[in-house]
Enzyme design. Structure first.
Site, PDB file in Angstrom:
ATOM      1  N   CYS A  11       0.843  -1.198   0.000  1.00 51.23           N
ATOM      2  CA  CYS A  11       0.000   0.000   0.000  1.00 51.23           C
ATOM      3  C   CYS A  11       0.887   1.261   0.000  1.00 51.23           C
ATOM      4  O   CYS A  11       1.627   1.473  -0.946  1.00 51.23           O
ATOM      5  CB  CYS A  11      -1.004  -0.042   1.154  1.00 51.23           C
ATOM      6  SG  CYS A  11      -2.348   1.170   0.973  1.00 51.23           S
ATOM      7  N   HIS A  15      -3.965  -4.832  -0.175  1.00 48.50           N
ATOM      8  CA  HIS A  15      -3.544  -5.388   1.113  1.00 48.50           C
ATOM      9  C   HIS A  15      -3.622  -6.914   1.057  1.00 48.50           C
ATOM     10  O   HIS A  15      -4.692  -7.483   1.279  1.00 48.50           O
ATOM     11  CB  HIS A  15      -4.437  -4.856   2.235  1.00 48.50           C
ATOM     12  CG  HIS A  15      -4.175  -3.433   2.568  1.00 48.50           C
ATOM     13  ND1 HIS A  15      -3.203  -3.045   3.472  1.00 48.50           N
ATOM     14  CD2 HIS A  15      -4.738  -2.297   2.101  1.00 48.50           C
ATOM     15  CE1 HIS A  15      -3.194  -1.728   3.545  1.00 48.50           C
ATOM     16  NE2 HIS A  15      -4.101  -1.253   2.729  1.00 48.50           N
ATOM     17  N   GLU A  23      -2.628  -8.975   3.165  1.00 47.70           N
ATOM     18  CA  GLU A  23      -2.952  -9.490   4.502  1.00 47.70           C
ATOM     19  C   GLU A  23      -4.448  -9.447   4.800  1.00 47.70           C
ATOM     20  O   GLU A  23      -4.910 -10.063   5.762  1.00 47.70           O
ATOM     21  CB  GLU A  23      -2.168  -8.715   5.574  1.00 47.70           C
ATOM     22  CG  GLU A  23      -2.647  -7.302   5.864  1.00 47.70           C
ATOM     23  CD  GLU A  23      -2.146  -6.244   4.893  1.00 47.70           C
ATOM     24  OE1 GLU A  23      -2.319  -5.053   5.207  1.00 47.70           O
ATOM     25  OE2 GLU A  23      -1.597  -6.596   3.826  1.00 47.70           O
TER      26      GLU A  23
END
EC number: 4.3.2.10
Length: 196
Positions: free
Chosen positions: A76, A178, A180
């Site tokens: 990001c 993202h 994650e």
């Protein structure tokens, strides 16, 4: 083992939780000597690119990041920091990639920020996307994007215009989304990075 650059501008909890789920060991990089402890480096980031760059400068880690020969992944805002310049804060950044980070406003007729799930198509045989199907959906939250570059683009996303959802150059990689927070294939991407 993955070292996470801890400069006060990253959503580290989500990232460390994802690394735990996939069984990748990690630790924090708080000072220059910590780089030696890890064979992969992640630069996380959320928020304002100009402010994040200032925080990174204050750590004294910038020169050492630029000298790294180990694989480095920016996530990001961490990806945006790898570019030369951001319109956010009119900021000069790390300049690993000779690319600009631009604002969606005045360039697209869509809601800004770009927030939610969007499909991504890998390009240039980017190793981050091994075993990730084309047009897989990843989770995005951003108002600024990295311009599309045939040479450095590792994956492309469309949001009113094509832009770089991932970039790659030598040992440096970045993803705008993202991983994650992107489920199974986000975790696969992090696992791929841990094996580069």
């Amino acid at each position: 083992m993955v070292g996470i650059v801890n400069y006060g501008a990253g959503n580290i909890f989500s990232l460390t939780a994802a690394l735990q789920r996939i069984g990748v060991e990690y630790g924090m990089i708080n000072q220059v000597s910590d780089f030696d402890r890890y064979d992969r480096i992640i630069i996380p980031g959320v928020g304002h690119a100009g402010a994040a760059m200032q925080k990174l400068r204050e750590t004294g880690l910038v020169k050492d990041i630029l000298r790294l020969k180990k694989p480095v992944l920016g996530i990001c805002v961490g990806m945006q920091l790898l570019t030369a310049y951001s319109e956010e804060g009119n900021a000069d950044l790390l300049n690993v990639f000779p690319l600009k980070t631009l604002h969606f406003d005045q360039r697209v007729q869509l809601k800004v920020p770009h927030m939610g799930w969007n499909s991504v198509r890998a390009e240039n045989e980017c190793p981050l996307f091994q075993d990730v199907p084309d047009n897989t959906y990843f989770y995005f939250v951003h108002s600024y994007f990295i311009e599309y570059s045939g040479q450095y683009t590792g994956a492309v996303c469309e949001y009113g215009l094509p832009y770089s959802a991932a970039i790659q150059k030598d040992n440096f990689y970045g993803v705008q989304f993202h991983p994650e927070k992107s489920g199974k294939y986000g975790e696969q991407l992090l696992l791929n990075f841990s094996r580069i």
